[in-house]
Scaffold this motif. Structure first.
Motif, short mmCIF file in Angstrom:
data_model
loop_
_atom_site.label_atom_id
_atom_site.label_comp_id
_atom_site.label_asym_id
_atom_site.label_seq_id
_atom_site.Cartn_x
_atom_site.Cartn_y
_atom_site.Cartn_z
N CYS A 307 0.85 -1.20 0.00
CA CYS A 307 0.00 0.00 0.00
C CYS A 307 0.89 1.26 0.00
O CYS A 307 0.67 2.19 -0.78
N PHE A 340 10.97 -5.18 -6.77
CA PHE A 340 9.77 -5.53 -6.00
C PHE A 340 9.68 -7.05 -5.96
O PHE A 340 9.42 -7.69 -6.96
N ASN A 375 -6.06 0.79 -10.66
CA ASN A 375 -7.45 0.30 -10.69
C ASN A 375 -7.57 -1.06 -11.36
O ASN A 375 -8.40 -1.89 -10.96
N GLU A 385 -9.55 -11.82 -4.01
CA GLU A 385 -9.69 -11.73 -2.55
C GLU A 385 -11.07 -12.20 -2.09
O GLU A 385 -11.21 -12.78 -1.01
N LEU A 429 -6.52 13.84 -8.06
CA LEU A 429 -5.27 13.15 -7.71
C LEU A 429 -4.16 14.14 -7.38
O LEU A 429 -3.39 13.95 -6.44
P1 FAD Z 1 -3.76 -0.60 -2.22
O1 FAD Z 1 -4.27 -1.19 -3.48
O2 FAD Z 1 -2.38 -0.94 -1.85
O3 FAD Z 1 -3.91 0.97 -2.34
C1 FAD Z 1 -3.37 1.84 -1.36
C2 FAD Z 1 -4.25 3.06 -1.25
O4 FAD Z 1 -4.21 3.78 -2.47
C3 FAD Z 1 -5.73 2.74 -1.04
O5 FAD Z 1 -6.01 2.60 0.33
C4 FAD Z 1 -6.42 3.94 -1.64
O6 FAD Z 1 -6.49 4.97 -0.68
C5 FAD Z 1 -5.49 4.36 -2.75
N1 FAD Z 1 -5.90 3.85 -4.08
C6 FAD Z 1 -6.53 2.70 -4.38
N2 FAD Z 1 -6.70 2.60 -5.70
C7 FAD Z 1 -6.16 3.71 -6.25
C8 FAD Z 1 -6.04 4.20 -7.57
N3 FAD Z 1 -6.52 3.52 -8.63
N4 FAD Z 1 -5.43 5.38 -7.77
C9 FAD Z 1 -4.96 6.10 -6.73
N5 FAD Z 1 -5.05 5.70 -5.46
C10 FAD Z 1 -5.65 4.51 -5.22
N6 FAD Z 1 -1.09 -7.83 -5.16
C11 FAD Z 1 -1.49 -9.00 -5.72
O7 FAD Z 1 -2.05 -9.83 -5.01
N7 FAD Z 1 -1.28 -9.25 -7.05
C12 FAD Z 1 -0.66 -8.35 -7.87
O8 FAD Z 1 -0.47 -8.59 -9.04
C13 FAD Z 1 -0.21 -7.11 -7.31
N8 FAD Z 1 0.46 -6.21 -8.04
C14 FAD Z 1 0.97 -5.09 -7.45
C15 FAD Z 1 1.76 -4.18 -8.19
C16 FAD Z 1 2.32 -3.09 -7.58
C17 FAD Z 1 3.19 -2.14 -8.37
C18 FAD Z 1 2.10 -2.84 -6.20
C19 FAD Z 1 2.73 -1.66 -5.53
C20 FAD Z 1 1.32 -3.72 -5.46
C21 FAD Z 1 0.75 -4.84 -6.07
N9 FAD Z 1 -0.02 -5.74 -5.33
C22 FAD Z 1 -0.46 -6.90 -5.92
C23 FAD Z 1 -0.46 -5.42 -3.97
C24 FAD Z 1 -1.87 -4.81 -4.00
O9 FAD Z 1 -2.06 -3.94 -5.11
C25 FAD Z 1 -2.17 -3.98 -2.75
O10 FAD Z 1 -1.14 -3.05 -2.56
C26 FAD Z 1 -2.31 -4.81 -1.49
O11 FAD Z 1 -3.28 -5.81 -1.68
C27 FAD Z 1 -2.77 -3.90 -0.30
O12 FAD Z 1 -4.01 -3.31 -0.65
P2 FAD Z 1 -4.63 -2.05 0.08
O13 FAD Z 1 -6.02 -2.39 0.46
O14 FAD Z 1 -3.74 -1.59 1.16
O15 FAD Z 1 -4.74 -0.92 -1.05
#
Ligand code: FAD
Length: 506
Positions: A307, A340, A375, A385, A429
């Motif tokens: 995140c 990563f 997204n 999930e 943004l």
């Molecule tokens: P996250 O998705 O980490 O988002 C963090 C915060 O960003 C959110 O709480 C919200 O406030 C904000 N946010 C959410 N969406 C957007 C958006 N579209 N634009 C701007 N801000 C936004 N996990 C996997 O299981 N498979 C994968 O293939 C995968 N690929 C990844 C690739 C990258 C580069 C990264 C950094 C992470 C990846 N992850 C993947 C991890 C996953 O995307 C999440 O980071 C993880 O599940 C934690 O999710 P989260 O609920 O904390 O929100």
């Protein structure tokens, strides 16, 4: 005893005093001490003194602070210590049950060097405990003696239970001395709370520090290709990281990179007192702190680092210039691809990078690309999930931003096929990951010295006004003004390397 003996004795005594005062740890080493390997045996309350008092209280992400003024000779203080530590254990250190909420500290007023500090708070007895927002303790931020001061004396703290009750009343919480980590986690999503992102600045520091530590512990800079990728990402951070201390740390790495990694071969283990990459912690010695705030999950294994990385990428994207957009894009793509260490994430992200056929010319396009890519990941993970039950129940994946956060981002009211108003998404943004993200941070630096405020403001403006033609080079030069030649030489050298195309995105 002869005069010569007396002189020798006095000399030795002053050496001992000098040694003990010069080895008194600064704010960062203290924070590091409590997060060390034997952290369990260590005190959790942070020992403050006249030289680190302001910086520790200004830099802490915690919302509140408790300062205990005591004297090491006072028996009542010695007996009180286990009570105080019991509460500190809940809030301080990497194993804290409720991190980032209350910073528990202590000041030894029996140390001569702390006399002025204790006077400033009119300490009348030991132990004497004060409560308030951390920045209000910092000198120059108002007199604690004044009536309307936000700093108050804790009048009922005789035992750990009573101190915690007092804290619970102030914070309207129900922390318990027996709480276990994540057992009764109260973290909840509040997607309408626009202000929460202001804590994100601490998370991007944390994610940057953690990424750097992972690179070091995996010795991940292995070839000239990974070395070039590392340098480019560090350049991006030096110019555009939202945190001043990370910009500074990144710039220092760049300046010293030739010595630390000659011909791209980094030395990781220190020998003969030589500096290594590890000697230059990218966001300062107390980062990573061991916890996330905006990215804190309701379970131990959810959110956190990944995140924090997303927030970092978004925050970088909104800070760059048109002319840097493709550089920023390739830097982030290469960084994820090389460093990563989540294979699935890396591969999916790389596919999305490779699908970009024309170089970015506009920063706006890059900001929207990071947003839509994120997204796409959200959309895929939403399904995974839900079927596997691996997500954080309090933070289910959503297509973002939700209507509650940005109504004007939506053109239609149809939830099944969303039509975005991309101009408004872009505006949203820019503000969310721009000024909103650093609002708390800026507020804090204003409490600091005037000089620092001016510097912070100038630096922030340098990034925010988009006024410079070659911003990465220029911002880098500002960040490392004292060793500008080294930085620019390093920058020029890597630019030269970049001219040889390593990978085509077309
Ligand atoms: P996250 O998705 O980490 O988002 C963090 C915060 O960003 C959110 O709480 C919200 O406030 C904000 N946010 C959410 N969406 C957007 C958006 N579209 N634009 C701007 N801000 C936004 N996990 C996997 O299981 N498979 C994968 O293939 C995968 N690929 C990844 C690739 C990258 C580069 C990264 C950094 C992470 C990846 N992850 C993947 C991890 C996953 O995307 C999440 O980071 C993880 O599940 C934690 O999710 P989260 O609920 O904390 O929100």
């Amino acid at each position: 005893m002869s005069l010569a003996h007396l002189v020798l004795f006095a000399g030795l005594l002053s050496l001992v005093i000098l040694a003990s005062s010069s080895s008194s740890p600064g704010s960062r080493s203290i924070l590091r001490d409590i997060s060390g390997e034997n952290a369990d045996q260590r005190d959790r309350a942070v020992e403050l003194n006249s030289s680190n008092f302001d910086s520790v209280l200004r830099d802490t992400p915690a919302k509140y602070a408790v300062v205990e003024f005591f004297a090491h000779w006072c028996p009542a203080c010695r007996n009180y210590k286990p009570h105080y530590e019991k509460v500190a254990r809940l809030f301080n250190g990497p194993d804290a049950i409720h991190p980032g909420i209350v910073l528990m500290t202590r000041v030894d007023c029996a140390m001569k060097t702390n006399t002025k500090l204790c006077d400033r708070f009119s300490v009348s007895h030991y132990p004497m405990l004060f409560w308030g927002p951390p920045t209000k303790f910092v000198s120059g931020s108002g007199e604690p003696k004044k009536e309307k001061s936000e700093i108050v004396v804790i009048d009922d703290a005789r035992t750990a239970e009573r101190l915690l009750n007092w804290i619970n009343k102030q914070t309207q919480s129900s922390y318990g001395l027996e709480d276990k980590k994540f057992e009764n986690e109260h973290v909840r999503t509040n997607i309408t709370d626009y202000k929460q992102i202001s804590q994100g600045v601490y998370d991007i520091e944390e994610a940057t520090g953690e990424a750097f530590d992972i690179i070091l512990s995996n010795k991940a800079i292995k070839s000239s290709e990974t070395s070039a990728s590392f340098i480019r990402f560090i350049q991006l951070l030096a110019a555009h990281h939202a945190s001043k201390r990370c910009r500074k740390g990144a710039a220092e790495i760049l300046v010293n990179y030739d010595d630390l990694c000659p011909s791209g071969k980094c030395s990781y283990e220190s020998s003969g007192g030589k500096d290594t990459l590890g000697t230059f912690p990218i966001c300062g010695k107390d980062v990573p702190r061991g916890y996330y705030m905006f990215c804190r999950g309701s379970r131990n294994e959810t959110r956190g680092f990944s995140c924090g990385l997303w927030v970092l990428f978004h925050s970088l994207s909104v800070r760059i210039e048109d002319g840097e957009s493709h550089f920023a894009f390739t830097s982030i793509c290469d960084f994820v691809n090389n460093f990563f260490m989540c294979d699935e994430c890396r591969l999916h992200f790389n596919d999305m990078c490779l699908s970009v056929k024309t170089p970015f010319k506009k920063a706006r396009d890059f900001v929207l690309w990071v947003w839509s890519t994120h997204n796409k990941v959200n959309e895929r993970l939403m399904k995974d999930e839900a079927s596997l039950g691996t997500g954080d129940p309090e933070f289910p994946k959503i297509i973002w931003p939700p209507r509650e956060l940005c109504p004007s981002c939506y053109l239609s009211s149809d939830e099944k096929s969303i039509e975005w108003d991309e101009d408004n998404v872009y505006k949203f943004l820019k503000n969310y990951y721009g000024p909103k993200l650093v609002s708390l941070y800026k507020e804090k630096s204003v409490v600091g010295s005037k000089e620092e405020t001016v510097l912070a403001t100038t630096e922030d403006l340098t990034v925010a006004t988009n006024a410079l033609v070659v911003p990465i080079g220029a911002a880098l030069a500002i960040a490392v003004a004292s060793c500008a030649f080294g930085a620019l030489a390093c920058y020029w050298r890597t630019q030269q390397k970049n001219r040889k195309p390593r990978r085509s995105w077309n």
